[in-house]
Write an enzyme that holds these catalytic residues in place. Sequence first.
Site, PDB file in Angstrom:
ATOM      1  N   HIS A 256       0.856  -1.188   0.000  1.00 55.89           N
ATOM      2  CA  HIS A 256       0.000   0.000   0.000  1.00 55.89           C
ATOM      3  C   HIS A 256       0.892   1.237   0.000  1.00 55.89           C
ATOM      4  CE1 HIS A 256      -3.792  -2.015   1.905  1.00 55.89           C
ATOM      5  NE2 HIS A 256      -3.256  -2.763   0.959  1.00 55.89           N
TER       6      HIS A 256
ATOM      7  N   GLU B 130       0.950   3.847   1.848  1.00 51.91           N
ATOM      8  CA  GLU B 130       1.431   4.250   3.172  1.00 51.91           C
ATOM      9  C   GLU B 130       2.603   3.386   3.630  1.00 51.91           C
ATOM     10  OE1 GLU B 130      -3.183   4.435   3.386  1.00 51.91           O
ATOM     11  OE2 GLU B 130      -1.651   3.311   2.301  1.00 51.91           O
TER      12      GLU B 130
END
Length: 180
Positions: free
Chosen positions: A73, A75
Amino acid sequence: MQAEEIARLMAGSGAQGAGERPEDEGFMLEALAEARLAADEGEVPVGAVVVCGGEIVARAHNMTEGTKDPTAHAEMLAIRRAAEVLRGSVHRLTGCSMYVTLEPCAMCAGAVVNARLERLIIGAADPKAGACGSLRDIVRDERLNHRVPVTRGVLEEECSGVLKEFFRTRRAEKKHPKEN
């Protein structure tokens, strides 16, 4: 990055609560640029940047499809890259903030807490999987030893618009597949 430059970056960030700041839109535009790169690659368009002392030290976008890694992801990748850039001077990302176009899921929210980010700035809410105030609130859970102030809704229309357009296009492609 030299130790003096890292120290300067780290010193530039002071905890000032979770309200929107003048620089937030500019950094969110950078995260949006990452989200658009993800869309161009056929990935769910989520982008993130990590800022320390007013400078971007890492940027990333979703890469789960291309890497075949369910943890890739935006992040997670941005946190890993920031840790690499700041390696040797900090154990965690204390003093850094993350700008992300979509509210982090439980996995990413846990990483935000464990990285000890100072602040989390979110573009669009994720009512189905968001773990920073929508479905859960991991980053502000009082049972944890670190909590992260959250600013929500920065460039919300633009952030949600990129996602809506991506999924609208994807649905249309499924309805009318291209013939070879």
